[in-house]
Design a protein around this motif. Structure first.
Motif, PDB file in Angstrom:
ATOM      1  N   ALA A   1      -5.052   5.615 -10.336  1.00  0.00           N
ATOM      2  CA  ALA A   1      -5.964   5.329 -11.443  1.00  0.00           C
ATOM      3  C   ALA A   1      -5.705   6.267 -12.624  1.00  0.00           C
ATOM      4  O   ALA A   1      -5.966   5.909 -13.771  1.00  0.00           O
ATOM      5  CB  ALA A   1      -7.411   5.446 -10.976  1.00  0.00           C
ATOM      6  N   THR A   2      -5.157   7.451 -12.345  1.00  0.00           N
ATOM      7  CA  THR A   2      -4.877   8.394 -13.430  1.00  0.00           C
ATOM      8  C   THR A   2      -3.486   8.182 -14.022  1.00  0.00           C
ATOM      9  O   THR A   2      -3.191   8.667 -15.107  1.00  0.00           O
ATOM     10  CB  THR A   2      -4.959   9.859 -12.943  1.00  0.00           C
ATOM     11  OG1 THR A   2      -3.895  10.083 -11.999  1.00  0.00           O
ATOM     12  CG2 THR A   2      -6.294  10.157 -12.286  1.00  0.00           C
ATOM     13  N   ALA A   3      -2.645   7.424 -13.316  1.00  0.00           N
ATOM     14  CA  ALA A   3      -1.262   7.229 -13.779  1.00  0.00           C
ATOM     15  C   ALA A   3      -1.221   6.483 -15.112  1.00  0.00           C
ATOM     16  O   ALA A   3      -0.419   6.803 -15.989  1.00  0.00           O
ATOM     17  CB  ALA A   3      -0.444   6.477 -12.725  1.00  0.00           C
ATOM     18  N   LEU A   4      -2.119   5.497 -15.256  1.00  0.00           N
ATOM     19  CA  LEU A   4      -2.144   4.716 -16.494  1.00  0.00           C
ATOM     20  C   LEU A   4      -2.524   5.574 -17.701  1.00  0.00           C
ATOM     21  O   LEU A   4      -1.732   5.694 -18.625  1.00  0.00           O
ATOM     22  CB  LEU A   4      -3.104   3.537 -16.338  1.00  0.00           C
ATOM     23  CG  LEU A   4      -2.488   2.245 -15.802  1.00  0.00           C
ATOM     24  CD1 LEU A   4      -3.575   1.275 -15.361  1.00  0.00           C
ATOM     25  CD2 LEU A   4      -1.620   1.602 -16.856  1.00  0.00           C
TER      26      LEU A   4
ATOM     27  N   ILE B   1      -3.102  -1.082  -4.724  1.00  0.00           N
ATOM     28  CA  ILE B   1      -4.079  -1.489  -5.748  1.00  0.00           C
ATOM     29  C   ILE B   1      -4.384  -2.986  -5.683  1.00  0.00           C
ATOM     30  O   ILE B   1      -5.225  -3.490  -6.424  1.00  0.00           O
ATOM     31  CB  ILE B   1      -3.614  -1.108  -7.175  1.00  0.00           C
ATOM     32  CG1 ILE B   1      -2.303  -1.814  -7.537  1.00  0.00           C
ATOM     33  CG2 ILE B   1      -3.484   0.401  -7.313  1.00  0.00           C
ATOM     34  CD1 ILE B   1      -2.010  -1.777  -9.028  1.00  0.00           C
ATOM     35  N   GLU B   2      -3.694  -3.689  -4.784  1.00  0.00           N
ATOM     36  CA  GLU B   2      -3.908  -5.126  -4.657  1.00  0.00           C
ATOM     37  C   GLU B   2      -5.373  -5.433  -4.382  1.00  0.00           C
ATOM     38  O   GLU B   2      -5.998  -4.811  -3.527  1.00  0.00           O
ATOM     39  CB  GLU B   2      -3.035  -5.676  -3.515  1.00  0.00           C
ATOM     40  CG  GLU B   2      -2.609  -7.110  -3.729  1.00  0.00           C
ATOM     41  CD  GLU B   2      -1.769  -7.636  -2.576  1.00  0.00           C
ATOM     42  OE1 GLU B   2      -0.652  -7.112  -2.391  1.00  0.00           O
ATOM     43  OE2 GLU B   2      -2.252  -8.524  -1.870  1.00  0.00           O
ATOM     44  N   GLY B   3      -5.911  -6.380  -5.126  1.00  0.00           N
ATOM     45  CA  GLY B   3      -7.299  -6.785  -4.912  1.00  0.00           C
ATOM     46  C   GLY B   3      -8.306  -5.901  -5.617  1.00  0.00           C
ATOM     47  O   GLY B   3      -9.505  -6.129  -5.530  1.00  0.00           O
TER      48      GLY B   3
ATOM     49  N   LEU C   1      -7.694  -2.266 -10.640  1.00  0.00           N
ATOM     50  CA  LEU C   1      -6.478  -1.607 -11.126  1.00  0.00           C
ATOM     51  C   LEU C   1      -5.312  -2.587 -11.224  1.00  0.00           C
ATOM     52  O   LEU C   1      -4.429  -2.436 -12.072  1.00  0.00           O
ATOM     53  CB  LEU C   1      -6.084  -0.454 -10.190  1.00  0.00           C
ATOM     54  CG  LEU C   1      -6.922   0.819 -10.289  1.00  0.00           C
ATOM     55  CD1 LEU C   1      -6.576   1.769  -9.145  1.00  0.00           C
ATOM     56  CD2 LEU C   1      -6.706   1.493 -11.638  1.00  0.00           C
ATOM     57  N   GLU C   2      -5.324  -3.602 -10.358  1.00  0.00           N
ATOM     58  CA  GLU C   2      -4.251  -4.596 -10.370  1.00  0.00           C
ATOM     59  C   GLU C   2      -4.232  -5.318 -11.724  1.00  0.00           C
ATOM     60  O   GLU C   2      -3.164  -5.543 -12.304  1.00  0.00           O
ATOM     61  CB  GLU C   2      -4.469  -5.592  -9.224  1.00  0.00           C
ATOM     62  CG  GLU C   2      -3.375  -6.626  -9.099  1.00  0.00           C
ATOM     63  CD  GLU C   2      -3.599  -7.586  -7.922  1.00  0.00           C
ATOM     64  OE1 GLU C   2      -4.561  -7.409  -7.147  1.00  0.00           O
ATOM     65  OE2 GLU C   2      -2.803  -8.523  -7.800  1.00  0.00           O
ATOM     66  N   ILE C   3      -5.399  -5.665 -12.219  1.00  0.00           N
ATOM     67  CA  ILE C   3      -5.503  -6.353 -13.510  1.00  0.00           C
ATOM     68  C   ILE C   3      -5.148  -5.382 -14.639  1.00  0.00           C
ATOM     69  O   ILE C   3      -4.411  -5.736 -15.567  1.00  0.00           O
ATOM     70  CB  ILE C   3      -6.938  -6.905 -13.736  1.00  0.00           C
ATOM     71  CG1 ILE C   3      -7.467  -7.603 -12.485  1.00  0.00           C
ATOM     72  CG2 ILE C   3      -6.987  -7.792 -14.968  1.00  0.00           C
ATOM     73  CD1 ILE C   3      -6.775  -8.857 -12.083  1.00  0.00           C
ATOM     74  N   GLU C   4      -5.667  -4.148 -14.526  1.00  0.00           N
ATOM     75  CA  GLU C   4      -5.364  -3.137 -15.549  1.00  0.00           C
ATOM     76  C   GLU C   4      -3.866  -2.917 -15.672  1.00  0.00           C
ATOM     77  O   GLU C   4      -3.324  -2.846 -16.767  1.00  0.00           O
ATOM     78  CB  GLU C   4      -6.012  -1.802 -15.187  1.00  0.00           C
ATOM     79  CG  GLU C   4      -7.378  -1.575 -15.790  1.00  0.00           C
ATOM     80  CD  GLU C   4      -7.916  -0.222 -15.382  1.00  0.00           C
ATOM     81  OE1 GLU C   4      -7.302   0.808 -15.700  1.00  0.00           O
ATOM     82  OE2 GLU C   4      -8.962  -0.205 -14.683  1.00  0.00           O
TER      83      GLU C   4
END
Ligand code: C2E
Ligand code: CA
Ligand code: CA
Ligand code: CA
Length: 279
Positions: A31-34, A80-82, A85-88
């Motif tokens: 979540a912090t990678a983005l 992150i599937e489901g 974060l997958e959409i992000e």
């Protein structure tokens, strides 16, 4: 009492429990990678070996992890599937590809870029609307240069929704490719129903086609079918010149794979393009 608490804890501290905790920790780390800007897109050329021209590039996401190095999507997409974060991630990938397309357009490189769209993202609602919004942020990029790769399963889940999203995207001049073709179910029905402009023959069939007669039969059938449906096709996972030659002989000139080039950072792409011996 203290000891008892400890004993109880140990009962639940199973391997599975630790695994769940580790997954949660990786998810939180991702979540912090983005926001940290640790994601990258690498680009793998797609070429037509009959005419010799480079016809596009597939954008493949990487995580430049500060401690673990460059991570392939297999290391983080499953965790992150489901989740949201997958959409992000999907939205980030589209925007990053558009940014790259803009940079290349300014350098005089006008090449289609294929982006992988996860089924959940495609069917998440408002996909086409958000895509339209992103496209208006990059007015110098012709929309037809952005292509979307979707695996067959995306459509199977909810064919009516998939169809309407895809039609909406097509109205924006965005084309679709069916990824991993042949690995899903009822490929034939979908091919007939879906507005698909490119069929990607899955690398699992291509890899062993020269040694495994069953895989060869599948590759031949897909090429035959794509021709009958008058749809362009591309073979992925082309690792050697022999694969490329065999595919060309079968009528599939468009290829992508380590035999042509490995995925590379965007900054290496112009030099690769210059050195490519074809047109
Ligand atoms: P894919 O869409 O089927 O992409 C092709 C994968 O095969 C890539 O792996 C690529 O590096 C690899 N490949 C290319 N040529 C060869 C070859 O000649 N031999 C072999 N053995 N492999 C080859 P990568 O980059 O690890 O990506 C794996 C999968 O992760 C992709 O499979 C795609 O399903 C998914 N993926 C990658 N980037 C994204 C993304 O931005 N968004 C989403 N939703 N999924 C992505
Ligand atoms: Ca793909
Ligand atoms: Ca594939
Ligand atoms: Ca096989």
């Amino acid at each position: 009492a203290k000891q008892q608490g400890r004993a109880t804890y140990q009962v639940f501290d199973t391997g599975l429990d630790r695994e769940i905790q580790a997954r949660e920790a990786s998810r939180q780390r991702f979540a912090t990678a983005l926001p940290e800007g640790e994601l990258r897109l690498h680009y793998q050329p797609q070429v037509d070996i009959f005419g010799g021209e480079v016809i596009g590039a597939e954008a493949l996401v990487r995580w430049q992890h500060p401690e673990e190095g460059l991570l392939a999507p297999g290391r983080f997409l499953p965790i992150i599937e489901g989740t949201a974060l997958e959409i992000e991630l999907g939205e980030w990938v589209i925007e990053a590809a558009l940014r790259q397309l803009q940079a290349w357009c300014m350098q005089g490189i006008s090449l289609p870029v294929h982006v992988n769209i996860s089924p959940a993202h495609l069917l998440s609602g408002e996909f086409a609307e958000r895509l339209a919004g992103l496209l208006t942020c990059y007015p110098e990029v012709p929309a037809r240069l952005l292509k979307l790769e979707v695996v067959e399963s995306a459509a199977i889940h909810d064919i009516q929704t998939a169809l309407s999203v895809m039609r909406h995207c097509q109205a924006l001049e965005i084309d679709f490719a069916i990824d991993d073709f042949g690995t899903g179910y009822s490929s034939l029905t979908h091919l007939r129903q879906l507005p698909v402009d490119l069929i990607k023959i899955d690398q699992s069939f291509v890899r062993d086609m020269l040694t495994d007669p069953d895989d060869m039969a599948i590759v031949e059938s897909v090429i035959y079918m794509a021709n009958r449906f008058r749809r362009p096709m591309l073979a992925e996972g082309v690792e050697t010149l022999d694969h490329a030659r065999a595919l060309l002989a079968l009528g599939c000139a468009r290829v992508q794979g380590y035999g042509i080039a490995r995925p590379m950072p965007a900054e290496d792409f112009p030099a690769w393009l210059r050195d490519w011996p074809g047109r």
